[in-house]
Scaffold this active site. Structure first.
Site, mmCIF file in Angstrom:
data_model
loop_
_atom_site.group_PDB
_atom_site.id
_atom_site.type_symbol
_atom_site.label_atom_id
_atom_site.label_comp_id
_atom_site.label_asym_id
_atom_site.label_seq_id
_atom_site.Cartn_x
_atom_site.Cartn_y
_atom_site.Cartn_z
ATOM 1 N N LEU A 1 -5.373 9.060 -3.415
ATOM 2 C CA LEU A 1 -4.696 7.849 -2.958
ATOM 3 C C LEU A 1 -5.718 6.727 -2.827
ATOM 4 O O LEU A 1 -6.764 6.901 -2.194
ATOM 5 C CB LEU A 1 -4.027 8.090 -1.599
ATOM 6 C CG LEU A 1 -3.449 6.852 -0.896
ATOM 7 C CD1 LEU A 1 -2.306 6.242 -1.705
ATOM 8 C CD2 LEU A 1 -2.979 7.197 0.517
ATOM 9 N N CYS B 1 -20.418 -17.268 2.085
ATOM 10 C CA CYS B 1 -20.403 -15.832 2.361
ATOM 11 C C CYS B 1 -21.695 -15.171 1.880
ATOM 12 O O CYS B 1 -22.228 -14.272 2.550
ATOM 13 C CB CYS B 1 -19.198 -15.171 1.694
ATOM 14 S SG CYS B 1 -17.614 -15.549 2.499
#
Length: 381
Positions: free
Chosen positions: A173, A353
């Site tokens: 998953l 950032c």
């Protein structure tokens, strides 16, 4: 009040605001209208009062409005943060409003979860295809032995795959699969079946095209709605959107879906402290409702339920990743159908950032969890 009185009042206010900003910047080595690449060139007289009044939001918005420029925004932000001036970026009003929002509202509830997909990840696949490399990874690359962005992103994907100890036939998953980067890599090179989920329609559409012919299923779904059982779970660059009110629910979901001998790899940006906050510019224009977790905020909801097998920090690599993205988008911009204000928004976001990671104000963690599996776990590097 006469016009002259009003003008004099504005002049005094702006002069006072300028002196205040100059005092703040003195320990950073940043000069207003100086000659260094990290110096700010001011183009609008109201810049000073706007930044004093609005903090980080005013700084970012005024850059988008072309009120100032800077050759190396990343170096400017790095110097500001290394001088411990980051807290000045948050005004008292902004802090109060955010505290009220986070205390009274679940900003990352199921009804609000798709907001970041609609605002940012659905911005336009053409823009992200120009900015990213061919893997379409929108998360930190692993530069230990890499010399190009593509090499760093493939190394990151394979690092996570090796930490998961993937074997053919496993059910995997991928929570927050993005454009299918890990799903494609794991299915193609490790022979596993991957179910990937995203809250972005644009991402889901492109991920399905990229993974066509592979044993991959891409769902437009919230993690809280998932059912089934998986041998391995991975989440790369999604946990930043979960929010502190949902951390326990998130790990409840992982524990419920993970097989007894399973492994879970969490790849997330991290904060140096547990204060609940968000940069107002990033929150408004880039990642609405995003929250960065601290070490304790990750570990507390996993106590007595999962074993933390490994914790790796390669946050310094995000600086290089962001600067590579910035170089890509600047080179491609003339061929993209977006205006200059959008270009300046992305330039400020990516460069600021990069400066924050370079100053080690932000971290990047890969954490491996197990469900009390027997035996020794040796994490690859």
């Amino acid at each position: 009040m006469t016009s002259n009185t009003f003008d004099n009042s504005n002049t005094y206010r702006d002069s006072r605001s300028r002196r205040l900003i100059e005092n703040w910047l003195e320990p950073t080595g940043v000069t207003l209208n100086g000659n260094n690449p990290w110096d700010l060139q001011i183009h609008h007289p109201d810049f000073y009062s706007r930044v004093v009044r609005q903090g980080s939001l005013g700084l970012g918005e005024s850059y988008m409005d072309h009120w100032w420029s800077c050759e190396r925004i990343d170096q400017f932000i790095e110097r500001v943060l290394l001088a411990n001036l980051g807290e000045r970026a948050h005004t008292r009003r902004e802090k109060l409003v955010y505290q009220l929002q986070t205390s009274l509202t679940n900003l990352q509830s199921k009804t609000r979860a798709f907001m970041v997909g609609e605002q940012h990840y659905d911005f336009g696949n053409d823009l992200f295809e120009a900015m990213l490399d061919s893997t379409m990874c929108y998360s930190c690359g692993y530069w230990k032995e890499a010399s190009t962005l593509h090499e760093a992103q493939v190394a990151k994907l394979d690092l996570a795959a090796r930490k998961l100890q993937l074997e053919p036939g496993m059910r995997v998953l991928d929570i927050g699969c993005g454009w299918g980067s890990f799903a494609e890599h794991a299915a193609r090179h490790y022979g596993v079946h991957v179910t990937g989920i995203t809250i972005s329609r644009e991402q889901a559409e492109l991920a399905r095209r990229r993974c066509k012919g592979l044993d991959v299923e891409i769902l437009l779904e919230d993690y809280r709605d998932l059912e089934g059982r998986f041998d391995r779970i991975v989440s790369i660059g999604m946990f930043e959107h979960v929010g502190q009110k949902n951390y326990r629910t998130y790990f409840d979901t992982v524990e419920r879906l993970l097989a007894p001998n399973g492994l879970f790899v969490l790849h997330t940006i991290g904060s140096n402290n547990s204060t609940i906050g968000a940069d107002p510019f990033i929150n408004r224009y880039i990642f609405p409702n995003g929250v960065l977790p601290s070490v304790s905020q990750i570990m507390t909801p996993t106590e007595n339920r999962m074993v933390m097998e490994d914790w790796q920090n390669f946050g310094a690599d995000y600086d290089r990743t962001l600067m590579a993205w910035l170089g890509n988008i600047e080179a491609a911009w003339p061929g993209l159908p977006y205006d200059e204000r959008t270009q300046r928004m992305f330039r400020y976001y990516l460069a600021s950032c990069a400066g924050a990671f370079r100053a080690r104000d932000l971290q990047l963690w890969q954490v491996v969890f197990s469900k009390r599996r027997a035996g020794r776990y040796d994490a690859p590097r």
